[in-house]
Design an enzyme around this catalytic site. Structure first.
Site, short mmCIF file in Angstrom:
data_model
loop_
_atom_site.label_atom_id
_atom_site.label_comp_id
_atom_site.label_asym_id
_atom_site.label_seq_id
_atom_site.Cartn_x
_atom_site.Cartn_y
_atom_site.Cartn_z
N THR A 71 28.51 36.85 -52.14
CA THR A 71 29.21 37.74 -52.19
C THR A 71 30.63 37.66 -51.02
O THR A 71 31.71 38.10 -51.62
CB THR A 71 28.53 38.80 -51.40
OG1 THR A 71 27.38 39.22 -52.04
CG2 THR A 71 29.16 40.36 -51.26
N ASN A 150 24.53 37.65 -64.70
CA ASN A 150 23.13 37.60 -64.09
C ASN A 150 21.98 38.59 -64.76
O ASN A 150 20.91 38.11 -64.26
CB ASN A 150 23.12 37.80 -62.59
CG ASN A 150 24.00 39.21 -62.22
OD1 ASN A 150 25.12 39.40 -62.71
ND2 ASN A 150 23.44 40.09 -61.46
N GLN A 178 25.38 32.35 -60.71
CA GLN A 178 24.18 31.93 -61.44
C GLN A 178 24.37 30.55 -62.20
O GLN A 178 23.34 30.23 -62.71
CB GLN A 178 24.16 33.16 -62.52
CG GLN A 178 23.78 34.54 -61.96
CD GLN A 178 22.19 34.48 -61.18
OE1 GLN A 178 21.40 33.69 -61.73
NE2 GLN A 178 22.13 35.42 -60.41
N HIS A 200 20.78 30.02 -52.56
CA HIS A 200 19.68 30.50 -52.83
C HIS A 200 19.35 30.61 -54.28
O HIS A 200 18.00 30.94 -54.68
CB HIS A 200 19.37 31.92 -51.98
CG HIS A 200 19.91 32.97 -52.47
ND1 HIS A 200 19.44 34.07 -53.13
CD2 HIS A 200 21.31 33.27 -52.41
CE1 HIS A 200 20.51 34.86 -53.63
NE2 HIS A 200 21.64 34.55 -52.99
N THR A 236 30.80 30.24 -35.73
CA THR A 236 30.13 28.90 -35.57
C THR A 236 29.16 28.79 -36.97
O THR A 236 28.68 29.71 -37.54
CB THR A 236 29.00 29.10 -34.46
OG1 THR A 236 29.67 29.41 -33.35
CG2 THR A 236 28.35 27.85 -34.29
N CYS A 327 20.01 43.61 -56.45
CA CYS A 327 20.80 44.22 -55.74
C CYS A 327 20.83 45.86 -55.92
O CYS A 327 20.98 46.52 -54.86
CB CYS A 327 22.32 43.84 -55.63
SG CYS A 327 22.00 41.79 -55.61
#
Ligand SMILES: Cc1ncc(COP(=O)(O)O)c(C=O)c1O
Length: 379
Positions: A71, A150, A178, A200, A236, A327
């Protein structure tokens, strides 16, 4: 038995990725921005990971900007095209992921960007003649088209679209969330402006990914702060996530063809089995192996009373699939993708998505549970 067939939502982490991350967690904790030994050691991990990723994609390490995932990377590409490249119009489709669609809508409001929607067909393929027609106007333009959908698996001919964009001097962003880790990318050959990645989706950790920015282009920061990522993304670095991302990429590309063949054979088996069970079954989007993402199969079941409880009943039986994308499923809204291809929304639908860890035994179990739902006699 529990069977996970929702790999387009997210994938389980590979044991080797967990091992790589935990080993670094145990030994290294410095801040990569610190100039002392602890910091330098961790900075080296980040830069080695960047080089690993760049070598898989045949690009330069300086073209990789680490982000919190897909995203953020999509947002950064779209915002950069407007703020740093002077884009006044974005051409896209109605069936992009919300990470793209909603961002363009926001840019329409905040930056008065023109949002042109290119036509798609019933399988979600982009009408390339219409794209050329739209591009044949003298407006600084970004074309944003996802590599694979997706929800319905339809694949974009990336090289062909990048050639069209070059012909009309338009910038080209593709949401490759994807397909990254599932297809090979040669970015020197492809000549594209922006692509995106979320670890992921290919057995890496959540909350980490990157934006690829062609070195010809300038970029604008989404997150202001310190000088991390050459001043382009403050904060960071997610060091452990970045290490896991690079390891997940190594594993994905180690035997890409083997994974592809295995997963495609499961998908083809499922198509054949379902077609034999239901004479009136349909599949949303594309199923031709050459034009469709091999990890996703969107099934449009016959309209029966039993089918109304499909996802719920499969869940009770231990089979995890989704309807539409994860989502939006919590929001209980119909899928904008199925709506975009004018699918018959009154028929029950389920998206089955596979990974290299999925087995034929699991597919058979899922098929048996589908038979239970529709009260078809078991073998
Ligand atoms: C095509 C596509 N783009 C973007 C995203 C967003 O990625 P992330 O969850 O890493 O923010 C997803 C995740 O579902 C996706 O499938």
């Amino acid at each position: 038995m529990h069977v996970y067939l929702d790999n387009a939502a997210t994938t389980p982490m590979a044991p080797e990725v967990i091992e790589a991350m935990t080993s670094v967690m145990k030994s290294d904790f410095g801040n990569p921005s610190s100039s002392h030994f602890y910091g330098r050691q961790v900075k080296a991990l980040v830069e080695t990971s960047r080089r690993t990723i760049a070598s898989h994609l045949n690009c330069s390490p300086s073209e990789i900007i680490f982000t919190s995932g897909g995203t953020e990377a999509d947002n950064m590409a779209l915002l950069s095209s407007v703020n740093a490249l002077g884009v006044k119009r974005i051409i896209s489709t109605t069936i992009e992921h919300h990470a793209v669609g909603h961002t363009i809508e926001a840019l329409e409001k905040s930056h008065s960007i023109r949002y042109d929607k290119v036509k798609i067909d019933k399988k979600g393929h982009v009408d390339l003649a219409h794209l050329e027609e739209l591009l044949d106007q003298n407006i600084p333009t970004l074309v944003s088209l996802m590599h694979a959908n997706n929800e319905i698996a339809t694949l974009l001919p990336l090289k062909q679209v990048s050639d069209i964009c070059r012909k009309y001097n338009a910038y080209f962003h593709s949401d490759t969330v994807q397909t990254m880790g599932h297809y090979a990318f040669d970015l020197k050959e492809l000549d594209i402006d922006f692509i995106t990645c979320a670890a992921h989706k290919f057995h890496g950790p959540k909350g980490t990914g990157f934006l690829y920015v062609n070195k010809k282009n300038k970029v604008d920061s989404l997150i202001h702060g310190g000088a991390q990522e050459r001043g382009l993304r403050g904060g960071t670095e997610n060091v452990y996530g970045i290490v896991g991302l690079a390891k997940a990429m190594d594993l994905a590309y180690e035997d890409l063809q083997g994974h592809h063949t295995h997963v495609q054979s499961l998908k083809s088996f499922m198509i054949e089995s379902l077609s034999a069970l239901f004479p009136t079954i349909d599949f949303h989007g594309e199923t031709d192996p050459n034009r469709s993402l091999y990890t996703v199969l969107n099934v449009c079941f016959p309209k029966t009373e039993k089918g109304g409880m499909l996802l719920f009943t499969l869940d009770l039986k231990g089979v995890a699939v989704s309807g539409g994308s994860a989502c939006s499923s919590g929001a209980n809204k119909g899928s904008h993708v199925l709506e975009g291809i004018q699918a018959d929304m009154t028929r029950p639908n389920a998206r089955f998505s596979f990974s290299r860890y999925t087995t034929k035994e699991e597919i058979n179990y899922a098929l048996d549970q589908v038979k239970h739902v529709f009260e078809i006699n078991l073998r």
